[in-house]
Design an enzyme around this catalytic site. Structure first.
Site, PDB file in Angstrom:
ATOM      1  N   HIS A  79      33.572  22.313  36.441  1.00  0.00           N
ATOM      2  CA  HIS A  79      32.732  23.597  35.499  1.00  0.00           C
ATOM      3  C   HIS A  79      33.628  24.591  34.998  1.00  0.00           C
ATOM      4  O   HIS A  79      34.019  25.204  36.182  1.00  0.00           O
ATOM      5  CB  HIS A  79      31.758  23.868  36.192  1.00  0.00           C
ATOM      6  CG  HIS A  79      30.526  22.606  36.256  1.00  0.00           C
ATOM      7  ND1 HIS A  79      29.931  22.607  37.449  1.00  0.00           N
ATOM      8  CD2 HIS A  79      30.225  21.736  35.624  1.00  0.00           C
ATOM      9  CE1 HIS A  79      29.192  21.383  37.406  1.00  0.00           C
ATOM     10  NE2 HIS A  79      29.407  20.845  36.151  1.00  0.00           N
ATOM     11  N   GLU A 132      33.448  28.136  37.116  1.00  0.00           N
ATOM     12  CA  GLU A 132      33.483  28.308  38.364  1.00  0.00           C
ATOM     13  C   GLU A 132      34.854  28.476  39.030  1.00  0.00           C
ATOM     14  O   GLU A 132      35.520  27.731  39.263  1.00  0.00           O
ATOM     15  CB  GLU A 132      32.924  27.164  38.871  1.00  0.00           C
ATOM     16  CG  GLU A 132      31.366  27.043  38.598  1.00  0.00           C
ATOM     17  CD  GLU A 132      30.761  25.675  39.060  1.00  0.00           C
ATOM     18  OE1 GLU A 132      31.384  24.767  39.833  1.00  0.00           O
ATOM     19  OE2 GLU A 132      29.617  25.402  38.572  1.00  0.00           O
ATOM     20  N   HIS A 157      33.351  23.798  44.024  1.00  0.00           N
ATOM     21  CA  HIS A 157      32.483  24.593  43.013  1.00  0.00           C
ATOM     22  C   HIS A 157      32.012  25.741  43.401  1.00  0.00           C
ATOM     23  O   HIS A 157      32.355  26.320  44.532  1.00  0.00           O
ATOM     24  CB  HIS A 157      31.121  23.732  42.581  1.00  0.00           C
ATOM     25  CG  HIS A 157      31.283  22.359  42.014  1.00  0.00           C
ATOM     26  ND1 HIS A 157      31.258  21.995  40.437  1.00  0.00           N
ATOM     27  CD2 HIS A 157      32.012  21.143  42.593  1.00  0.00           C
ATOM     28  CE1 HIS A 157      31.578  21.060  40.293  1.00  0.00           C
ATOM     29  NE2 HIS A 157      31.993  20.244  41.508  1.00  0.00           N
ATOM     30  N   GLU A 161      30.002  23.863  47.380  1.00  0.00           N
ATOM     31  CA  GLU A 161      29.762  25.078  46.593  1.00  0.00           C
ATOM     32  C   GLU A 161      30.371  26.359  47.555  1.00  0.00           C
ATOM     33  O   GLU A 161      29.884  26.573  48.582  1.00  0.00           O
ATOM     34  CB  GLU A 161      28.273  25.290  46.562  1.00  0.00           C
ATOM     35  CG  GLU A 161      27.656  24.110  45.796  1.00  0.00           C
ATOM     36  CD  GLU A 161      27.948  24.375  44.238  1.00  0.00           C
ATOM     37  OE1 GLU A 161      28.383  25.154  43.802  1.00  0.00           O
ATOM     38  OE2 GLU A 161      27.738  23.129  43.542  1.00  0.00           O
TER      39      GLU A 161
END
Length: 344
Positions: A63, A66, A160, A224
């Site tokens: 993405h 990010e 991410h 994450e």
């Protein structure tokens, strides 16, 4: 391109200057210890002359907005190119979506992290940049893992950052792996990296980490690392532990991990995924609710098509709530504490 990289040692800058593809592959040596191969834009491999038996993939930028993982990976690449650290494990870095990074957006046309395990070629086919790139990334993973004999440990950390705040700032999703126990050593590596929370997924998905786990038996995670910020605005001091452990992994320095202890980490089990079936889908809670917010049994989480969607367990925590997805896509993951996970 070769000379530009040798001069700058900045692989991210080279990637973003040529976001669609490089005209050709190229390679070079670092001293007498490492062969460097550049396969495409955002794809660089470090092949040590002597390696310690692990094949490591670090991916970021699937993405485009990010940015912290992108800066983290580029920093490691730069240290390797400057020979400030020397790789002792075969290592592949993947910068996933250069077009979206340049655009400063999460996607160009479609969420790439729903396009792996061949989903990119399902109807409507290779019709946008994310689908084309996902197919290429799968091929690079295959090329990297299958270039050496079986029996080596395969690792893939897909990095991410989240769109919202979180009760647990850093957390990892452990892909569904039927018939294989979860690795206590990997969980404690994540904890040492500052990632103290792990979600055990309950079904196959089309994420990048699931692809590597299912297809190649890799110890793979979607990780994450905090909240989304624009490029250059990340507080990189928040990633010191992550950088240190990745550096130790790549250079084969002692990891010095604690033995697995469930009391030292937060473990969750995915109990269900709620998909969108009607255009009128809406959550009952605030749009800025933090990840891991917990709701009691009977609480109405959402409404759609005249129906209420309620909490089914004593308590359920939610992550990644997003009502603005296309019909058929995931709106939220619901979690319960993991009490009987097979961790060894």
């Amino acid at each position: 391109m070769l000379q530009a990289l040798l001069d700058s040692k900045d692989f991210l800058a080279l990637t973003l200057a040529h976001p669609e593809q490089f005209d050709s592959e190229f390679s070079f040596r670092l001293g007498d210890h490492t062969q460097v191969e550049v396969w495409d834009t955002g794809v660089i491999v470090f092949e040590p002359a002597q390696n310690e038996g692990k094949d490591v993939v670090l991916s970021c930028g699937v993405h485009g907005n990010e940015t912290a993982p992108i800066e983290l990976c580029n920093g490691l690449i730069k240290q390797l190119l400057q020979q400030k650290i020397i790789a002792k494990q075969r290592t592949l870095f993947l910068i996933g979506n250069p077009l979206a990074i340049n655009n400063g957006t999460r996607i160009i046309d479609e969420n790439m992290n729903r396009l792996f395990s061949g989903e990119h070629s399902n109807p409507p086919g290779l019709v946008n940049p994310e689908r084309v790139r996902a197919k290429k990334l799968e091929a690079y993973i295959d090329r990297f893992y299958t270039a050496v004999a079986d029996g080596r440990q395969r690792i893939h950390y897909d990095l991410h950052t989240a769109m919202r705040a979180s009760k647990h700032e850093k957390f990892a999703i452990y892909p569904y792996r039927p018939g294989r126990a979860f690795s206590g050593e990997q969980i404690m590596f994540l904890a040492a990296s500052g990632v103290d929370t792990v979600l055990f997924h309950h079904e196959p998905t089309t994420t990048f980490s699931y692809f590597s786990s299912e297809r190649y038996g890799a110890d793979a995670f979607t990780i994450e690392l905090g909240k989304v910020y624009p490029m250059g605005q990340n507080d990189m001091t928040r990633f010191i532990a992550t950088h240190e452990m990745f550096m130790r992994l790549i250079t084969a320095k002692p990891l010095e991990l604690d033995a697995f202890d469930a009391d030292k980490v937060n473990l969750y089990q995915v109990c269900r995924v709620i998909n969108k079936h009607f255009d009128d889908f809406e959550f009952t809670f605030a749009t800025d609710v933090e990840n891991f917010r917990s709701f009691p049994k009977g609480f109405v989480l959402a409404r759609e098509g005249g129906q209420e969607i309620k909490v089914e367990h004593e308590f359920e925590s939610v992550v990644f709530p997003n009502a603005k997805v296309p019909i058929g896509n995931r709106t939220v993951i619901c979690l319960i504490p993991a009490v009987n996970a097979d961790v060894r």
